[in-house]
Design a protein around this motif. Structure first.
Motif, PDB file in Angstrom:
ATOM      1  N   GLN A  48       0.821  -1.210   0.000  1.00 42.95           N
ATOM      2  CA  GLN A  48       0.000   0.000   0.000  1.00 42.95           C
ATOM      3  C   GLN A  48       0.854   1.258   0.000  1.00 42.95           C
ATOM      4  O   GLN A  48       0.502   2.261  -0.627  1.00 42.95           O
ATOM      5  N   ILE A  49       1.992   1.220   0.705  1.00 39.94           N
ATOM      6  CA  ILE A  49       2.876   2.383   0.727  1.00 39.94           C
ATOM      7  C   ILE A  49       3.596   2.520  -0.606  1.00 39.94           C
ATOM      8  O   ILE A  49       3.761   3.621  -1.133  1.00 39.94           O
ATOM      9  N   GLU A  50       3.991   1.387  -1.194  1.00 42.76           N
ATOM     10  CA  GLU A  50       4.654   1.435  -2.498  1.00 42.76           C
ATOM     11  C   GLU A  50       3.741   1.981  -3.589  1.00 42.76           C
ATOM     12  O   GLU A  50       4.215   2.601  -4.545  1.00 42.76           O
ATOM     13  N   THR A  51       2.443   1.780  -3.450  1.00 42.30           N
ATOM     14  CA  THR A  51       1.492   2.250  -4.463  1.00 42.30           C
ATOM     15  C   THR A  51       0.752   3.511  -4.024  1.00 42.30           C
ATOM     16  O   THR A  51      -0.291   3.865  -4.591  1.00 42.30           O
ATOM     17  N   THR A  52       1.241   4.189  -3.000  1.00 40.92           N
ATOM     18  CA  THR A  52       0.744   5.479  -2.494  1.00 40.92           C
ATOM     19  C   THR A  52      -0.669   5.400  -1.916  1.00 40.92           C
ATOM     20  O   THR A  52      -1.336   6.419  -1.774  1.00 40.92           O
ATOM     21  N   LYS A  53      -1.110   4.206  -1.576  1.00 38.30           N
ATOM     22  CA  LYS A  53      -2.436   4.078  -0.963  1.00 38.30           C
ATOM     23  C   LYS A  53      -2.396   4.333   0.535  1.00 38.30           C
ATOM     24  O   LYS A  53      -3.424   4.562   1.164  1.00 38.30           O
ATOM     25  N   LYS A  54      -1.205   4.260   1.124  1.00 38.97           N
ATOM     26  CA  LYS A  54      -0.997   4.563   2.533  1.00 38.97           C
ATOM     27  C   LYS A  54       0.173   5.527   2.661  1.00 38.97           C
ATOM     28  O   LYS A  54       1.134   5.471   1.882  1.00 38.97           O
ATOM     29  N   VAL A  55       0.087   6.396   3.652  1.00 41.36           N
ATOM     30  CA  VAL A  55       1.170   7.344   3.912  1.00 41.36           C
ATOM     31  C   VAL A  55       2.116   6.735   4.936  1.00 41.36           C
ATOM     32  O   VAL A  55       1.681   6.272   5.990  1.00 41.36           O
ATOM     33  N   PRO A  56       3.410   6.700   4.663  1.00 44.13           N
ATOM     34  CA  PRO A  56       4.358   6.121   5.628  1.00 44.13           C
ATOM     35  C   PRO A  56       4.493   6.991   6.871  1.00 44.13           C
ATOM     36  O   PRO A  56       4.300   8.205   6.810  1.00 44.13           O
ATOM     37  N   THR A  57       4.818   6.369   7.968  1.00 39.50           N
ATOM     38  CA  THR A  57       5.089   7.092   9.206  1.00 39.50           C
ATOM     39  C   THR A  57       6.594   7.248   9.382  1.00 39.50           C
ATOM     40  O   THR A  57       7.393   6.603   8.691  1.00 39.50           O
ATOM     41  N   ARG A  58       6.987   8.067  10.325  1.00 37.85           N
ATOM     42  CA  ARG A  58       8.416   8.234  10.605  1.00 37.85           C
ATOM     43  C   ARG A  58       9.000   6.937  11.178  1.00 37.85           C
ATOM     44  O   ARG A  58      10.123   6.551  10.834  1.00 37.85           O
ATOM     45  N   ASP A  59       8.237   6.247  12.043  1.00 37.51           N
ATOM     46  CA  ASP A  59       8.730   4.994  12.612  1.00 37.51           C
ATOM     47  C   ASP A  59       8.931   3.946  11.509  1.00 37.51           C
ATOM     48  O   ASP A  59       9.948   3.233  11.496  1.00 37.51           O
ATOM     49  N   PHE A  60       7.977   3.830  10.609  1.00 36.95           N
ATOM     50  CA  PHE A  60       8.092   2.899   9.477  1.00 36.95           C
ATOM     51  C   PHE A  60       9.356   3.209   8.677  1.00 36.95           C
ATOM     52  O   PHE A  60      10.111   2.297   8.297  1.00 36.95           O
ATOM     53  N   SER A  61       9.594   4.473   8.406  1.00 36.67           N
ATOM     54  CA  SER A  61      10.742   4.884   7.597  1.00 36.67           C
ATOM     55  C   SER A  61      12.056   4.517   8.267  1.00 36.67           C
ATOM     56  O   SER A  61      13.004   4.063   7.601  1.00 36.67           O
ATOM     57  N   GLU A  62      12.133   4.707   9.569  1.00 38.18           N
ATOM     58  CA  GLU A  62      13.361   4.364  10.290  1.00 38.18           C
ATOM     59  C   GLU A  62      13.621   2.865  10.253  1.00 38.18           C
ATOM     60  O   GLU A  62      14.771   2.422  10.119  1.00 38.18           O
ATOM     61  N   ARG A  63      12.549   2.072  10.346  1.00 39.30           N
ATOM     62  CA  ARG A  63      12.714   0.623  10.308  1.00 39.30           C
ATOM     63  C   ARG A  63      13.118   0.142   8.913  1.00 39.30           C
ATOM     64  O   ARG A  63      13.915  -0.787   8.771  1.00 39.30           O
ATOM     65  N   VAL A  64      12.568   0.776   7.884  1.00 41.47           N
ATOM     66  CA  VAL A  64      12.960   0.421   6.516  1.00 41.47           C
ATOM     67  C   VAL A  64      14.430   0.761   6.282  1.00 41.47           C
ATOM     68  O   VAL A  64      15.183  -0.019   5.679  1.00 41.47           O
ATOM     69  N   ASP A  65      14.855   1.930   6.750  1.00 39.57           N
ATOM     70  CA  ASP A  65      16.261   2.310   6.605  1.00 39.57           C
ATOM     71  C   ASP A  65      17.183   1.273   7.248  1.00 39.57           C
ATOM     72  O   ASP A  65      18.223   0.911   6.682  1.00 39.57           O
ATOM     73  N   ALA A  66      16.799   0.810   8.447  1.00 36.78           N
ATOM     74  CA  ALA A  66      17.625  -0.180   9.131  1.00 36.78           C
ATOM     75  C   ALA A  66      17.631  -1.512   8.382  1.00 36.78           C
ATOM     76  O   ALA A  66      18.680  -2.162   8.254  1.00 36.78           O
ATOM     77  N   ALA A  67      16.473  -1.903   7.851  1.00 35.78           N
ATOM     78  CA  ALA A  67      16.367  -3.199   7.177  1.00 35.78           C
ATOM     79  C   ALA A  67      17.095  -3.215   5.839  1.00 35.78           C
ATOM     80  O   ALA A  67      17.727  -4.226   5.477  1.00 35.78           O
ATOM     81  N   LEU A  68      17.013  -2.120   5.095  1.00 36.76           N
ATOM     82  CA  LEU A  68      17.595  -2.081   3.756  1.00 36.76           C
ATOM     83  C   LEU A  68      18.965  -1.420   3.713  1.00 36.76           C
ATOM     84  O   LEU A  68      19.601  -1.377   2.655  1.00 36.76           O
ATOM     85  N   GLY A  69      19.419  -0.897   4.867  1.00 41.98           N
ATOM     86  CA  GLY A  69      20.730  -0.246   4.899  1.00 41.98           C
ATOM     87  C   GLY A  69      20.812   0.960   3.989  1.00 41.98           C
ATOM     88  O   GLY A  69      21.772   1.142   3.243  1.00 41.98           O
ATOM     89  N   THR A  70      19.792   1.801   4.043  1.00 36.13           N
ATOM     90  CA  THR A  70      19.694   2.930   3.115  1.00 36.13           C
ATOM     91  C   THR A  70      20.208   4.247   3.696  1.00 36.13           C
ATOM     92  O   THR A  70      19.913   5.322   3.171  1.00 36.13           O
ATOM     93  N   ASP A  71      20.945   4.178   4.794  1.00 35.36           N
ATOM     94  CA  ASP A  71      21.641   5.354   5.336  1.00 35.36           C
ATOM     95  C   ASP A  71      20.708   6.542   5.577  1.00 35.36           C
ATOM     96  O   ASP A  71      21.016   7.688   5.262  1.00 35.36           O
ATOM     97  N   GLY A  72      19.520   6.262   6.119  1.00 37.70           N
ATOM     98  CA  GLY A  72      18.603   7.337   6.489  1.00 37.70           C
ATOM     99  C   GLY A  72      17.820   7.945   5.353  1.00 37.70           C
ATOM    100  O   GLY A  72      17.160   8.979   5.529  1.00 37.70           O
ATOM    101  N   LEU A  73      17.848   7.322   4.163  1.00 38.45           N
ATOM    102  CA  LEU A  73      17.137   7.889   3.009  1.00 38.45           C
ATOM    103  C   LEU A  73      15.657   8.086   3.295  1.00 38.45           C
ATOM    104  O   LEU A  73      15.103   9.171   3.075  1.00 38.45           O
ATOM    105  N   PHE A  74      14.980   7.051   3.776  1.00 34.82           N
ATOM    106  CA  PHE A  74      13.539   7.139   3.979  1.00 34.82           C
ATOM    107  C   PHE A  74      13.184   8.022   5.177  1.00 34.82           C
ATOM    108  O   PHE A  74      12.129   8.662   5.188  1.00 34.82           O
ATOM    109  N   SER A  75      14.074   8.082   6.154  1.00 36.82           N
ATOM    110  CA  SER A  75      13.845   8.989   7.280  1.00 36.82           C
ATOM    111  C   SER A  75      13.909  10.435   6.833  1.00 36.82           C
ATOM    112  O   SER A  75      13.235  11.306   7.402  1.00 36.82           O
TER     113      SER A  75
END
Length: 282
Positions: A48-75
């Motif tokens: 749903q977030i990938e298709t813009t049907k849901k808005v991501p939260t800050r907590d979600f973004s921090e967890r994605v950064d940790a999981a994918l090693g994206t150096d804070g991109l989503f945060s």
């Protein structure tokens, strides 16, 4: 074969966020459900977030950064996403609010947005016509992060006593909201005063307004009407707003007496009330 929605990363910050999430998830060779397992959410939410049907939260973004090693991109991206969820006419004000060094506001009907609890804000926003309540709520909560900075803006709020008595969201929501206001009395950069009913006529019977000061830019005065907001740096308007605000501060209760009134209303009007059957047994 599954029908994969095509995203235009240039369409909006939310589209760009979803496009990047899908791109980097697939680069990590993870399915939506697998990423969901790693960050403790459902694969459906990822989709749903990938298709813009849901808005991501800050907590979600921090967890994605940790999981994918994206150096804070989503945060970093989520701030832009959440700001974009605000009404289009309100976004210029939010941008200026984030840059202000001093914010002073007089509120007649409601607690100012920067001081609202999430439950109070949700109750306020449900009175509108937007279909994206969660997005609006997330945007309002994101605005409040300016108060959590290492050097937040100095802020002063004068609230009409009616704000304390209007039961937005019900008894528990109001009790928590007034308790939240009292918490700000412990922060040296925030001051809250209450304009009591006993004052009668005062300098801003015309309604609410907010003034902002900046390091280098001219002062701004902001007001709202039924459907939009208005900012002006007109020197005459700024001077008049400053004059009115000084009179409001002088007429309102002191910061200490205001806190005492907020606490009294919180207990007497929104305190835990015994049920009728409990009273009968007493």
């Amino acid at each position: 074969m599954a029908n994969v929605q095509t995203l235009d990363p240039n369409a909006s910050p939310l589209d760009y966020y979803g496009w990047e999430l899908r791109r980097l998830r697939e680069a990590a060779h993870l399915k939506q459900g697998q990423l969901g397992d790693i960050i403790f959410c459902t694969g459906s939410l990822i989709g749903q977030i990938e298709t813009t049907k849901k808005v991501p939260t800050r907590d979600f973004s921090e967890r994605v950064d940790a999981a994918l090693g994206t150096d804070g991109l989503f945060s970093r991206l989520v701030g832009l996403v959440l700001r974009s969820q605000l009404p289009t006419w309100f976004q210029p004000y939010a941008d200026m609010e984030a840059q202000a060094t001093y914010i002073s506001t007089y509120q007649v009907q409601l607690v100012h947005g920067l001081l609202q609890t999430e439950e109070y804000a949700r109750a306020v926003l449900t009175t509108g016509v937007s279909d994206d309540l969660d997005g609006l709520l997330a945007g309002r909560m994101e605005r409040q992060l300016i108060l959590e900075r290492e050097q937040p803006p100095l802020a002063w709020a004068v609230l009409d006593e009616a704000v304390l008595h209007r039961p937005i969201g019900g008894q528990e929501v109001m009790r928590n909201q007034l308790a939240h206001l009292l918490e700000f009395s412990e922060r040296r950069w925030m001051r809250i005063q209450v304009m009591p009913f006993s004052v009668g006529q005062h300098a801003s019977l015309d309604g609410s307004f907010t003034a902002m000061r900046f390091h280098e830019d001219p002062d701004i005065v902001y007001t709202e009407d039924l459907i939009s907001g208005h900012m002006t740096a007109n020197p005459a308007t700024v001077r008049e707003a400053s004059r009115r605000y000084a009179h409001l501060q002088a007429a309102a209760l002191s910061v200490e007496d205001s806190a005492a009134l907020i606490a009294r209303v919180m207990e007497e009007r929104y305190g835990n009330q015994s049920r009728p059957d409990e009273l009968a047994m007493a």
